[in-house]
Design a protein around this motif. Structure first.
Motif, short mmCIF file in Angstrom:
data_model
loop_
_atom_site.label_atom_id
_atom_site.label_comp_id
_atom_site.label_asym_id
_atom_site.label_seq_id
_atom_site.Cartn_x
_atom_site.Cartn_y
_atom_site.Cartn_z
N MET A 1 0.82 -1.19 0.00
CA MET A 1 0.00 0.00 0.00
C MET A 1 0.86 1.25 0.00
SD MET A 1 -3.27 0.96 1.98
CE MET A 1 -4.17 1.66 0.66
N PHE A 2 1.92 1.29 0.79
CA PHE A 2 2.78 2.47 0.85
C PHE A 2 4.11 2.21 0.17
CE2 PHE A 2 0.12 3.10 4.71
CZ PHE A 2 -0.60 4.17 4.23
N SER A 3 4.01 1.77 -1.08
CA SER A 3 5.22 1.61 -1.88
C SER A 3 4.97 2.28 -3.22
CB SER A 3 5.54 0.12 -2.07
OG SER A 3 4.51 -0.52 -2.77
N GLY A 4 6.02 2.60 -3.93
CA GLY A 4 5.88 3.24 -5.23
C GLY A 4 5.17 4.57 -5.14
N LEU A 5 4.17 4.75 -6.00
CA LEU A 5 3.44 6.02 -6.03
C LEU A 5 2.59 6.22 -4.78
CD1 LEU A 5 2.36 6.16 -9.76
CD2 LEU A 5 4.25 7.33 -8.64
N GLY A 6 2.12 5.14 -4.18
CA GLY A 6 1.38 5.26 -2.92
C GLY A 6 2.25 5.89 -1.84
N ALA A 7 3.51 5.53 -1.82
CA ALA A 7 4.44 6.11 -0.84
C ALA A 7 4.66 7.60 -1.14
CB ALA A 7 5.76 5.36 -0.85
N ARG A 8 4.73 7.96 -2.41
CA ARG A 8 4.90 9.38 -2.76
C ARG A 8 3.70 10.20 -2.34
NH1 ARG A 8 7.30 10.64 -8.51
NH2 ARG A 8 7.33 12.70 -7.54
N ILE A 9 2.51 9.64 -2.51
CA ILE A 9 1.29 10.35 -2.10
C ILE A 9 1.27 10.49 -0.58
CG2 ILE A 9 -1.23 10.24 -2.05
CD1 ILE A 9 -0.99 8.70 -4.77
N TRP A 10 1.54 9.41 0.12
CA TRP A 10 1.55 9.43 1.59
C TRP A 10 2.59 10.43 2.10
CZ3 TRP A 10 -1.59 8.02 5.30
CH2 TRP A 10 -1.11 7.95 6.61
N ASP A 11 3.78 10.43 1.51
CA ASP A 11 4.84 11.36 1.92
C ASP A 11 4.42 12.81 1.68
OD1 ASP A 11 6.48 9.33 2.78
OD2 ASP A 11 7.74 9.33 0.98
N GLY B 1 -9.84 4.64 7.13
CA GLY B 1 -9.61 5.33 8.39
C GLY B 1 -8.17 5.77 8.60
N LEU B 2 -7.36 5.73 7.56
CA LEU B 2 -5.96 6.14 7.68
C LEU B 2 -5.79 7.64 7.54
CD1 LEU B 2 -4.30 3.26 5.67
CD2 LEU B 2 -4.39 3.53 8.15
N ARG C 1 -2.88 14.66 13.37
CA ARG C 1 -2.19 13.37 13.40
C ARG C 1 -3.17 12.23 13.63
NH1 ARG C 1 2.37 14.82 11.10
NH2 ARG C 1 3.50 16.33 12.27
N TRP C 2 -2.96 11.11 12.95
CA TRP C 2 -3.90 9.98 13.03
C TRP C 2 -4.00 9.40 14.43
CZ3 TRP C 2 -2.06 5.28 14.56
CH2 TRP C 2 -0.69 5.08 14.45
N TRP C 3 -2.96 9.51 15.23
CA TRP C 3 -3.01 8.91 16.56
C TRP C 3 -3.68 9.84 17.58
CZ3 TRP C 3 1.60 10.26 14.18
CH2 TRP C 3 2.27 11.34 14.71
#
Length: 71
Positions: A1-11, A52-53, A67-69
């Motif tokens: 989920m958080f690799s490639g482009l997903g990681a760029r979006i999350w970052d 819910g992330l 922040r999510w937490w």
């Protein structure tokens, strides 16, 4: 989920606080259409919100910077 482009979006969300200009950063070097890339980013954000992330700001589809937490 958080690799490639997903990681760029999350970052972009977590480090920059938003996704402004991200579609150009991803699409232009790869020779893709920024509009189609924006649709893919929006779909990815919707899935993160549905899981819910990410939280959205009231009355907006933009991710909330809280922040999510600390719900």
């Amino acid at each position: 989920m958080f690799s490639g482009l997903g990681a760029r979006i999350w970052d972009a969300i977590t480090l920059r606080g938003g996704i402004e200009g991200l579609e150009d950063e991803i699409a232009i070097p790869a020779g893709h259409d920024p509009g189609a890339t924006r649709e893919a980013i929006d779909t990815y954000l919707t899935s993160l919100i549905d899981m819910g992330l990410l939280l959205t700001s009231p009355g907006s589809q933009q991710p909330c910077r809280r922040r999510w937490w600390r719900r």
